[in-house]
Design a protein around this motif. Sequence first.
Motif, PDB file in Angstrom:
ATOM      1  N   ASP A  49      28.250  40.545  23.317  1.00  0.00           N
ATOM      2  CA  ASP A  49      28.671  39.472  24.223  1.00  0.00           C
ATOM      3  C   ASP A  49      30.124  39.079  23.969  1.00  0.00           C
ATOM      4  N   SER A  50      30.507  38.997  22.693  1.00  0.00           N
ATOM      5  CA  SER A  50      31.888  38.641  22.345  1.00  0.00           C
ATOM      6  C   SER A  50      32.854  39.725  22.820  1.00  0.00           C
ATOM      7  N   MET A  51      32.482  40.988  22.606  1.00  0.00           N
ATOM      8  CA  MET A  51      33.359  42.092  23.002  1.00  0.00           C
ATOM      9  C   MET A  51      33.427  42.226  24.521  1.00  0.00           C
ATOM     10  N   THR A  52      32.349  41.864  25.199  1.00  0.00           N
ATOM     11  CA  THR A  52      32.340  41.879  26.665  1.00  0.00           C
ATOM     12  C   THR A  52      33.328  40.855  27.212  1.00  0.00           C
ATOM     13  N   ASP A  53      33.312  39.666  26.642  1.00  0.00           N
ATOM     14  CA  ASP A  53      34.238  38.600  27.069  1.00  0.00           C
ATOM     15  C   ASP A  53      35.685  39.049  26.919  1.00  0.00           C
ATOM     16  N   ARG A  54      35.986  39.690  25.783  1.00  0.00           N
ATOM     17  CA  ARG A  54      37.363  40.121  25.516  1.00  0.00           C
ATOM     18  C   ARG A  54      37.816  41.189  26.497  1.00  0.00           C
ATOM     19  N   LEU A  55      36.945  42.177  26.744  1.00  0.00           N
ATOM     20  CA  LEU A  55      37.319  43.259  27.667  1.00  0.00           C
ATOM     21  C   LEU A  55      37.492  42.727  29.088  1.00  0.00           C
ATOM     22  N   LEU A  56      36.594  41.849  29.514  1.00  0.00           N
ATOM     23  CA  LEU A  56      36.687  41.281  30.859  1.00  0.00           C
ATOM     24  C   LEU A  56      37.980  40.489  31.030  1.00  0.00           C
ATOM     25  N   ASP A  57      38.323  39.678  30.019  1.00  0.00           N
ATOM     26  CA  ASP A  57      39.588  38.928  30.054  1.00  0.00           C
ATOM     27  C   ASP A  57      40.779  39.878  30.159  1.00  0.00           C
ATOM     28  N   GLU A  58      40.714  40.963  29.389  1.00  0.00           N
ATOM     29  CA  GLU A  58      41.810  41.937  29.350  1.00  0.00           C
ATOM     30  C   GLU A  58      42.012  42.600  30.711  1.00  0.00           C
ATOM     31  N   ILE A  59      40.923  42.975  31.365  1.00  0.00           N
ATOM     32  CA  ILE A  59      41.004  43.634  32.683  1.00  0.00           C
ATOM     33  C   ILE A  59      41.600  42.699  33.725  1.00  0.00           C
ATOM     34  N   ILE A  60      41.066  41.481  33.801  1.00  0.00           N
ATOM     35  CA  ILE A  60      41.524  40.517  34.813  1.00  0.00           C
ATOM     36  C   ILE A  60      42.984  40.126  34.572  1.00  0.00           C
ATOM     37  N   GLN A  61      43.347  39.934  33.298  1.00  0.00           N
ATOM     38  CA  GLN A  61      44.727  39.573  32.976  1.00  0.00           C
ATOM     39  C   GLN A  61      45.688  40.717  33.310  1.00  0.00           C
ATOM     40  N   HIS A  62      45.247  41.957  33.089  1.00  0.00           N
ATOM     41  CA  HIS A  62      46.077  43.127  33.408  1.00  0.00           C
ATOM     42  C   HIS A  62      46.356  43.195  34.911  1.00  0.00           C
ATOM     43  N   ILE A  63      45.315  42.988  35.698  1.00  0.00           N
ATOM     44  CA  ILE A  63      45.462  43.028  37.157  1.00  0.00           C
ATOM     45  C   ILE A  63      46.387  41.909  37.644  1.00  0.00           C
ATOM     46  N   GLN A  64      46.219  40.713  37.078  1.00  0.00           N
ATOM     47  CA  GLN A  64      47.021  39.565  37.499  1.00  0.00           C
ATOM     48  C   GLN A  64      48.462  39.655  36.997  1.00  0.00           C
ATOM     49  N   LEU A 123      30.297  53.413  21.535  1.00  0.00           N
ATOM     50  CA  LEU A 123      29.909  52.016  21.764  1.00  0.00           C
ATOM     51  C   LEU A 123      30.651  51.367  22.932  1.00  0.00           C
ATOM     52  N   GLY A 124      31.839  51.874  23.243  1.00  0.00           N
ATOM     53  CA  GLY A 124      32.620  51.323  24.346  1.00  0.00           C
ATOM     54  C   GLY A 124      31.903  51.373  25.679  1.00  0.00           C
ATOM     55  N   ASN A 125      31.009  52.355  25.840  1.00  0.00           N
ATOM     56  CA  ASN A 125      30.253  52.492  27.095  1.00  0.00           C
ATOM     57  C   ASN A 125      29.296  51.317  27.316  1.00  0.00           C
ATOM     58  N   VAL A 126      28.730  50.810  26.227  1.00  0.00           N
ATOM     59  CA  VAL A 126      27.816  49.668  26.333  1.00  0.00           C
ATOM     60  C   VAL A 126      28.596  48.411  26.718  1.00  0.00           C
ATOM     61  N   ILE A 127      29.800  48.273  26.172  1.00  0.00           N
ATOM     62  CA  ILE A 127      30.650  47.127  26.517  1.00  0.00           C
ATOM     63  C   ILE A 127      31.005  47.180  28.010  1.00  0.00           C
ATOM     64  N   LEU A 179      30.096  44.841  33.703  1.00  0.00           N
ATOM     65  CA  LEU A 179      29.674  44.954  35.101  1.00  0.00           C
ATOM     66  C   LEU A 179      28.699  43.852  35.515  1.00  0.00           C
ATOM     67  N   THR A 180      28.019  43.268  34.533  1.00  0.00           N
ATOM     68  CA  THR A 180      26.985  42.262  34.842  1.00  0.00           C
ATOM     69  C   THR A 180      27.536  40.845  34.924  1.00  0.00           C
ATOM     70  N   ARG A 181      28.798  40.677  34.565  1.00  0.00           N
ATOM     71  CA  ARG A 181      29.369  39.327  34.515  1.00  0.00           C
ATOM     72  C   ARG A 181      29.762  38.818  35.905  1.00  0.00           C
ATOM     73  N   PRO A 182      29.501  37.534  36.188  1.00  0.00           N
ATOM     74  CA  PRO A 182      29.856  36.952  37.500  1.00  0.00           C
ATOM     75  C   PRO A 182      31.333  37.095  37.841  1.00  0.00           C
ATOM     76  N   ARG A 183      32.208  37.000  36.839  1.00  0.00           N
ATOM     77  CA  ARG A 183      33.651  37.090  37.091  1.00  0.00           C
ATOM     78  C   ARG A 183      34.081  38.476  37.553  1.00  0.00           C
ATOM     79  N   PHE A 184      33.252  39.477  37.297  1.00  0.00           N
ATOM     80  CA  PHE A 184      33.595  40.844  37.702  1.00  0.00           C
ATOM     81  C   PHE A 184      33.004  41.193  39.061  1.00  0.00           C
ATOM     82  N   ARG A 185      32.194  40.316  39.605  1.00  0.00           N
ATOM     83  CA  ARG A 185      31.464  40.587  40.854  1.00  0.00           C
ATOM     84  C   ARG A 185      32.391  40.999  41.996  1.00  0.00           C
ATOM     85  N   TYR A 186      33.592  40.419  42.045  1.00  0.00           N
ATOM     86  CA  TYR A 186      34.547  40.717  43.115  1.00  0.00           C
ATOM     87  C   TYR A 186      34.954  42.195  43.129  1.00  0.00           C
ATOM     88  N   TYR A 187      34.914  42.847  41.954  1.00  0.00           N
ATOM     89  CA  TYR A 187      35.390  44.222  41.853  1.00  0.00           C
ATOM     90  C   TYR A 187      34.279  45.278  41.971  1.00  0.00           C
TER      91      TYR A 187
END
Length: 317
Positions: A99-114, A130-134, A139-147
């Motif tokens: 869960d912690s690593m998911t939050d970090r990767l999601l933040d990184e993707i959105i910040q990169h795009i912005q 292990l990166g595949n599980v992250i 993909l399951t996070r609400p903040r990623f739903r737009y993509y």
Amino acid sequence: IVFSSFYQAKEKFKKELKIEGFLYSDLSVLASDIPYFPPEEEEENLEDGIHLVVCVHGLDGNSADLRLVKTFIELGLPGGKLDFLMSERNQTDTFADFDSMTDRLLDEIIQHIQLYNLSISRISFIGHSLGNVIIRSVLTRPRFRYYLNKLHTFLSLSGPHLGTLYNNSTLVSTGLWLMQKLKKSGSLLQLTFRDNADLRKCFLYQLSQKTGLQYFKNVVLVASPQDRYVPFHSARIEMCKTALKDRHTGPIYAEMINNLLQPLVDAKDCTLIRHNVFHALPNTANTLIGRAAHIAVLDSELFLEKFFLVAGLNYFK
């Protein structure tokens, strides 16, 4: 004057070579008019958007782990409007819980795009271990739903999608157990289904119940039977003989596989592809314990060149 000098020098060179034939510069029409290194994109072409490729390393890895993968894709698809994000947000602590690593990767993707104000047309993910599980968790996070409607290819290189249950290497299982104890690793605890007494409440089982993979056009699972770190059946998302004989955990394992594969089967626009890889490996300790095959998908130029030329590049066109 310059052209005349070039022509004279060329003719002199041809005479010295003493061969019958012609040079590349003699041809009036070339086989391809597409330059290998294309010029900067025209402004109007940028409206189509770019193809973002997110590369995510595995346990105790770093952002440079997938550099060769990136290189071979860029060489094979010049002018492909590709933008690579080599994830680095988790490289300081891959022993944290998912869960912690998911939050970090999601933040990184959105910040990169912005940050780069990217106009995204497609998003692909390439993960190792292990990166595949992250990636699946993101993909399951609400903040990623737009993509989700922009997802294109998921290339999984030796991903433990079913965890490390039924690993046929006692040596590796013992090593992972010791590492989990020493590092107090949440991710290793979750990969071995020891994060909850009820297996159906374990992270990986619950992740299998969530949507995600079916939004991709291509789900590509690369696995090697020589890899002892990640079980062959886990990387391929399929049953194994040991699970079939296990009356306690086996049925739950089968449920998890069905949770993952049924949505892919039902999705009309999604194609599941499995690639089995057999590496030419030297007789070393790394080969014996299965580590050599686990990292060969990252550092074997022989494998990467053949894989992308024969099949891999098609998934990123």
